[in-house]
Structures are given as C-alpha cells and as structure tokens.
Design a protein around this motif. Structure first.
Motif, PDB file in Angstrom:
ATOM      1  N   ASN A 215      11.637  40.639 -27.330  1.00 21.58           N
ATOM      2  CA  ASN A 215      11.130  41.384 -28.488  1.00 21.58           C
ATOM      3  C   ASN A 215       9.925  40.680 -29.102  1.00 21.58           C
ATOM      4  N   ILE A 216      10.004  39.335 -29.175  1.00 21.04           N
ATOM      5  CA  ILE A 216       8.879  38.570 -29.719  1.00 21.04           C
ATOM      6  C   ILE A 216       7.646  38.771 -28.845  1.00 21.04           C
ATOM      7  N   ILE A 217       7.831  38.716 -27.515  1.00 21.58           N
ATOM      8  CA  ILE A 217       6.708  38.909 -26.593  1.00 21.58           C
ATOM      9  C   ILE A 217       6.110  40.306 -26.762  1.00 21.58           C
ATOM     10  N   LYS A 218       6.973  41.309 -26.867  1.00 14.40           N
ATOM     11  CA  LYS A 218       6.499  42.687 -26.994  1.00 14.40           C
ATOM     12  C   LYS A 218       5.674  42.876 -28.264  1.00 14.40           C
ATOM     13  N   ILE A 219       6.199  42.380 -29.378  1.00  9.73           N
ATOM     14  CA  ILE A 219       5.482  42.558 -30.648  1.00  9.73           C
ATOM     15  C   ILE A 219       4.218  41.705 -30.664  1.00  9.73           C
ATOM     16  N   ALA A 220       4.296  40.489 -30.090  1.00 11.20           N
ATOM     17  CA  ALA A 220       3.104  39.629 -30.057  1.00 11.20           C
ATOM     18  C   ALA A 220       1.973  40.278 -29.252  1.00 11.20           C
ATOM     19  N   LYS A 221       2.337  41.006 -28.185  1.00 13.16           N
ATOM     20  CA  LYS A 221       1.310  41.700 -27.407  1.00 13.16           C
ATOM     21  C   LYS A 221       0.676  42.836 -28.200  1.00 13.16           C
ATOM     22  N   GLU A 222       1.446  43.408 -29.111  1.00 15.55           N
ATOM     23  CA  GLU A 222       0.933  44.532 -29.892  1.00 15.55           C
ATOM     24  C   GLU A 222       0.041  44.108 -31.049  1.00 15.55           C
ATOM     25  N   ILE A 223       0.070  42.815 -31.393  1.00 23.14           N
ATOM     26  CA  ILE A 223      -0.733  42.330 -32.509  1.00 23.14           C
ATOM     27  C   ILE A 223      -2.184  42.186 -32.072  1.00 23.14           C
ATOM     28  N   VAL A 232       6.395  38.816 -36.052  1.00 20.77           N
ATOM     29  CA  VAL A 232       7.500  38.962 -35.101  1.00 20.77           C
ATOM     30  C   VAL A 232       8.818  38.943 -35.870  1.00 20.77           C
ATOM     31  N   PRO A 233       9.864  39.616 -35.356  1.00 18.11           N
ATOM     32  CA  PRO A 233      11.156  39.642 -36.068  1.00 18.11           C
ATOM     33  C   PRO A 233      11.836  38.276 -36.056  1.00 18.11           C
ATOM     34  N   VAL A 234      12.525  37.983 -37.141  1.00 18.16           N
ATOM     35  CA  VAL A 234      13.255  36.717 -37.266  1.00 18.16           C
ATOM     36  C   VAL A 234      14.745  37.021 -37.178  1.00 18.16           C
ATOM     37  N   PRO A 235      15.459  36.525 -36.138  1.00 19.76           N
ATOM     38  CA  PRO A 235      16.896  36.809 -36.017  1.00 19.76           C
ATOM     39  C   PRO A 235      17.698  36.121 -37.108  1.00 19.76           C
ATOM     40  N   ASN A 236      18.914  36.636 -37.311  1.00 18.95           N
ATOM     41  CA  ASN A 236      19.771  36.065 -38.353  1.00 18.95           C
ATOM     42  C   ASN A 236      20.383  34.735 -37.930  1.00 18.95           C
ATOM     43  N   ALA A 237      20.630  34.587 -36.631  1.00 21.32           N
ATOM     44  CA  ALA A 237      21.265  33.356 -36.148  1.00 21.32           C
ATOM     45  C   ALA A 237      20.353  32.155 -36.378  1.00 21.32           C
ATOM     46  N   ASN A 238      20.958  31.066 -36.805  1.00 24.24           N
ATOM     47  CA  ASN A 238      20.179  29.841 -37.078  1.00 24.24           C
ATOM     48  C   ASN A 238      20.080  29.020 -35.791  1.00 24.24           C
ATOM     49  N   ASP A 239      19.215  29.461 -34.883  1.00 23.67           N
ATOM     50  CA  ASP A 239      19.082  28.802 -33.592  1.00 23.67           C
ATOM     51  C   ASP A 239      17.615  28.583 -33.261  1.00 23.67           C
ATOM     52  N   GLU A 240      17.350  28.179 -31.998  1.00 24.32           N
ATOM     53  CA  GLU A 240      15.984  27.879 -31.578  1.00 24.32           C
ATOM     54  C   GLU A 240      15.106  29.115 -31.590  1.00 24.32           C
ATOM     55  N   ILE A 241      15.693  30.306 -31.323  1.00 22.70           N
ATOM     56  CA  ILE A 241      14.910  31.544 -31.337  1.00 22.70           C
ATOM     57  C   ILE A 241      14.386  31.813 -32.745  1.00 22.70           C
ATOM     58  N   LYS A 242      15.223  31.540 -33.746  1.00 19.45           N
ATOM     59  CA  LYS A 242      14.774  31.720 -35.124  1.00 19.45           C
ATOM     60  C   LYS A 242      13.648  30.751 -35.451  1.00 19.45           C
ATOM     61  N   GLN A 243      13.791  29.496 -35.015  1.00 15.27           N
ATOM     62  CA  GLN A 243      12.729  28.520 -35.251  1.00 15.27           C
ATOM     63  C   GLN A 243      11.429  28.936 -34.559  1.00 15.27           C
ATOM     64  N   LEU A 248       5.988  31.030 -34.955  1.00 16.06           N
ATOM     65  CA  LEU A 248       4.960  32.004 -34.576  1.00 16.06           C
ATOM     66  C   LEU A 248       4.417  32.745 -35.792  1.00 16.06           C
ATOM     67  N   ASN A 249       5.308  33.088 -36.723  1.00 16.05           N
ATOM     68  CA  ASN A 249       4.847  33.776 -37.931  1.00 16.05           C
ATOM     69  C   ASN A 249       3.957  32.875 -38.787  1.00 16.05           C
ATOM     70  N   GLU A 250       4.319  31.597 -38.874  1.00 13.44           N
ATOM     71  CA  GLU A 250       3.456  30.666 -39.607  1.00 13.44           C
ATOM     72  C   GLU A 250       2.093  30.527 -38.919  1.00 13.44           C
ATOM     73  N   MET A 251       2.112  30.504 -37.589  1.00 10.07           N
ATOM     74  CA  MET A 251       0.846  30.440 -36.857  1.00 10.07           C
ATOM     75  C   MET A 251       0.021  31.704 -37.093  1.00 10.07           C
ATOM     76  N   LEU A 252       0.692  32.868 -37.098  1.00  6.13           N
ATOM     77  CA  LEU A 252      -0.020  34.118 -37.363  1.00  6.13           C
ATOM     78  C   LEU A 252      -0.590  34.138 -38.777  1.00  6.13           C
ATOM     79  N   ASP A 253       0.140  33.549 -39.738  1.00  3.42           N
ATOM     80  CA  ASP A 253      -0.400  33.438 -41.102  1.00  3.42           C
ATOM     81  C   ASP A 253      -1.698  32.645 -41.102  1.00  3.42           C
ATOM     82  N   ARG A 254      -1.681  31.507 -40.391  1.00  3.75           N
ATOM     83  CA  ARG A 254      -2.892  30.681 -40.350  1.00  3.75           C
ATOM     84  C   ARG A 254      -4.034  31.405 -39.627  1.00  3.75           C
ATOM     85  N   ILE A 255      -3.693  32.114 -38.548  1.00  5.41           N
ATOM     86  CA  ILE A 255      -4.731  32.861 -37.819  1.00  5.41           C
ATOM     87  C   ILE A 255      -5.314  33.957 -38.687  1.00  5.41           C
TER      88      ILE A 255
END
Length: 485
Positions: A215-223, A232-243, A248-255
């Motif tokens: 899902n992250i790849i799909k949305i990132a391609k659409e940006i 990109v969506p942030v999952p609820n689980a507190n795991d590496e995917i959330k990190q 990526l969202n912080e990087m997109l903010d800076r971009i």
C-alpha cells in the motif's frame, strides 16, 4: 563463484518469495531432522520390544528342552505359541541347538541351506552376555521365507562357566518390517504435504505482512510534484511498518517544504532579477529614441543596475553554498571580537553615507581574553555584516547603531540595535525568510530580502541562534548567540 551465482539468483526474487522460501527451508529442515530422530527412536523401541518378546520366547523354549544323561536332547511339542501375543508370525520360528564345536544337535523347522553363524555368539556368551542378537538380511536359502530379514537370538542352555550348548532361534521380522514401512510411508507422504501446506501458509502470511508495504508503494507511486500534500497510510500496529510510514511521511514533509521554498525562491528571484533588467531595457529604449543622448547618465544608471544584479547573484550563490550544508563549511577556531571588527570595517562606508555612528561595546563577564568560537570565517563575517548593515539601512540619518558583544562562560552573544521604524508585528515571524522585507513602507531602502535569510541559514549551520525583536519604543534588536570552545 557458484555460490555467488546462487545468491544473486536468490536475490532476484521478491521479498515475499524469499521470506517464504527461507521459512519453508528452516521449517522443512527442522521437521525432517526431528522426524528422522523420532523415526530412529521408534525403530529402536520396536527393536527392543521385538528382542524382549524373542528373549521371553527363547526362555520358554529352553525350559521345555530336556537334556539326557548322554547329552541327547528331546523337544516337547512346541505349544508355547498358543495364547501368546508375539511380534512374529506363529509357527514360523526356526529353532536349533548347537554345540560349541559347530555341530547341530537338534533342529525344529525347515532351515533348508540356512546355517546361522555361531562362533562370535559363543565368544560373547563366554564373556558374560546373557544372550546375543543379530539381524540377518536378504535371506534367500530358507525355503518359504516369511520375511526379507530374520532376527537371530543365541541363548546358552547349560549353566557351566563356559557353556557348550547354545539355543538359536531365528524368527521372521515381518510385523516389525510392516510397522516400519507403514511409518516410513507416512513420513514420506506426510512431510511433503506438511511442507506444501507450510509453503502456502508462508506465502499467505508474508503477503499479509507485506500488504502495508505494498500500500505504501502504491500510494508513493501516486504522489506527484503537484500532489506533495498526500501521505502514506500509517498502520495502527506499533511495528517497523509504522516506523517506515512515519519516516516516509516526515521525508515527504521535508520534500514538500523544500519544493514550496524552491518555488517561492525561483518566483522571487525571477522578480528581483527582472526589475533591474526591465529598468535597463527601458533606459536603453529611451536612449535610442532620444536625439540628445546623455550617454554618461545612461552608463551611470546601467552600471548601478549591473551592480544590483551582481549583488543579487552573489547573495544567491552564497545562499546556495549555505544550503549545501555542513560539508561546505571551512571550520576553524576564530576570535569573535576580530570577526566583529572586520564586519564593521565593511559597513563603515554605508554608515558614513548616512552619518550614522557605530557604537561598539564589549563585555567580558569571565575576565578571560580572546574568547574563541568555532566556525567558518567568511560565513560568520557575512552574518555579522548582514545584521549590522540591515540596522544601518533602516536607521534614520545621524542616528546611532549599537553593537554589543557579551562574552559569557559558555557562549558569546552579539546584539545589534537600531532606532529605525522596527519590524511590523505581522511580518516579524517571516523576517528571516528569503526576499522578505522588514517594512513595506521603507521602499527607499535598497535590498533584496536575502541578507537575513542567509544570516539565519549560517546561524543554523553553526548550531547558533539568531533572533529578532522590537524595542519597546522604536527600532529593532537582533541577537546572535554562539557557543564558545
């Protein structure tokens, strides 16, 4: 080289397939080795049970054998099989009594040409073993053999210290072979089935685990450049995917901020560069139409606009160097007082043109001399020049600009104060942005709004602090604080 090719081939697979293969490989190897261990333990257990039953049968047979005074043997009718549960077919045992010389004294059963070995068995019994066991495989000389292999037990009949008579019983291992073959077939069919199910499960679980990444790849391609506000969506689980999503969202903010800043910069720079060029074009067209051409005045005006263009380009180049980051710095230990005096020398001409007095005060709280800071000499000098020059530009003629240096224990502070109109409250938060001007009313003040933006960038690169505020009365005050070494 071969292993490297295999590794490169393996690396060409998708992460999902690699995870599934690694899972199946580990699970399969563990399953195979564990089942081999269990299978061997099962064979040993079956063998032990078989030998125990064979031993008991041998004891029953030996109890029924009568040895005469002359050594002749008599076998009673062997009805010992009846009513017993034995791990070998009833009535198929081959029984014989053998002398240590090798002579066969008595036999029960159709041995045919089969002659069980006996020498090593006597030796082992003479050494104290209660009975000996051996498996004889691929028996072809026993008429109507019941199995591919027979189990042979050798048991002493006399109670002498060195027994001379030995009872040997060979029984087919049909039941044991059948049980082993059934279990082996079960393993041969079961393990591939389990591995197949594990492969499907691994593919399913890896797909579920990597679904957020897809899902992250799909949305990132659409940006796109025009849609930098998407995240990109942030999952609820507190795991590496959330990190990963948060990163990526912080990087997109800076971009996004960088693109917006770049767009503003290009637009403002284009406007600032276009102004002197437009003036020069207008004057050239006017000069072309005018019969009485004042060439000297035109050259003077053109040179002034060229100077303006040069100033803009120099400031933009300096800003580009600052934007390059810490790698563009030439760090060295510097005397901050010397930096201040060098900067004041550069703005002295501008101050004299407005009859402005520069008042310099140096306060040293610690009493130590030559306070040093670490930084880039050119950039820090440019920072001081920019904020002092800004104070001079916005100060009325014949006023005083105060420059104060306060040496503290851990840091050095520079204060630049003027008596100008100050900074409008609504513009104060944006005073350090590119092409921002302190007051829209001060159109008579020359400048392009890059000086303070450059100064702020330089301060950030040196882990220093640059601030601006208004006096309670009139005028503005700029403060710069940098750590001592």
């Amino acid at each position: 080289m071969f292993l490297k090719k295999i590794y490169n081939f393996f690396q060409s697979f998708s992460i999902r397939l690699r995870l599934s293969l690694i899972f199946v490989l580990i699970f399969g190897a563990t399953t195979v080795f564990f089942n081999m261990f269990l299978f061997q333990m099962m064979i040993d257990t079956l063998q032990q049970d078989f030998d125990d039953a064979l031993f008991n049968y041998c004891v029953d047979v030996s109890d029924g054998i009568e040895i005469g005074i002359k050594g002749d043997l008599s076998f009673p009718p062997l009805r010992l099989d009846h009513g017993k549960i034995l791990p070998f077919p009833l009535g198929t045992a081959l029984i014989q009594v053998r002398h240590s010389s090798g002579a066969v004294l008595a036999r029960v059963g159709n041995f045919g040409e089969f002659s069980p070995p006996y020498k090593k068995d006597f030796e082992r019994i003479w050494k104290g073993e209660e009975a000996t066991y051996r498996t004889i495989e691929h028996i072809r000389n026993i008429p109507s053999a019941e199995a591919d292999s027979y189990r042979l037990i050798s048991f002493p009949l006399d109670n002498a210290a060195k027994p001379q008579l030995m009872l040997q019983i060979a029984v087919p291992m049909t039941l044991m072979e059948t049980q082993i073959q059934k279990r082996l077939t079960l393993l041969q069919l079961g393990i591939p089935f389990v591995l197949f199910v594990a492969t499907l499960g691994g593919m399913f679980l890896s797909a579920r685990a990597l679904n957020p990444v897809n899902n992250i790849i799909k949305i990132a391609k659409e940006i796109k450049v025009t849609e930098l506000s998407k995240r990109v969506p942030v999952p609820n689980a507190n795991d590496e995917i959330k990190q990963l999503s948060l990163t990526l969202n912080e990087m997109l903010d800076r971009i996004q901020q960088a693109f917006q800043s770049q767009e503003r910069f290009v637009a403002d720079a284009s406007h600032q560069l276009l102004t002197p060029l437009t003036i020069m074009r207008g004057e050239m067209e006017l000069l072309q139409k005018t019969e009485q051409r004042d060439v000297d005045q035109f050259i003077k005006s053109a040179l002034q606009e060229v100077d303006n263009l040069s100033s803009i380009v120099q400031e933009m180049l300096l800003l580009a160097r600052v934007d390059a980051g810490i790698g563009a710095l030439n760090l060295e230990d510097l005397d901050f007082d010397e930096l201040v005096f060098e900067a004041l020398t550069r703005v002295e001409k501008l101050a004299k043109s407005k009859d402005i007095k520069l008042k310099v005060t140096i306060n040293n709280e610690t009493g130590e001399e030559h306070k040093l800071v670490r930084g880039d000499n050119d950039l820090l000098t440019n920072l001081i020049v920019n904020i002092v020059e800004n104070a001079i530009k916005y100060s009325p003629n014949q006023e005083v600009v105060s420059v104060t240096v306060n040496h503290g224990k851990d840091s050095t502070e520079l204060l630049v104060e003027d008596n100008g109109p100050g900074i409008p409250d609504e513009q104060l938060p944006f005073i350090f942005e590119r092409f921002s001007r302190g007051s829209n009313m001060e159109t008579r003040v020359k400048g392009f709004g890059l000086g303070l933006a450059i100064a702020q960038k330089i301060a950030i690169l040196h882990n220093a602090k640059l601030s601006a505020q208004n006096h309670s009365g009139s005028g503005a005050k700029f403060g710069f604080e940098i750590k001592n070494i």
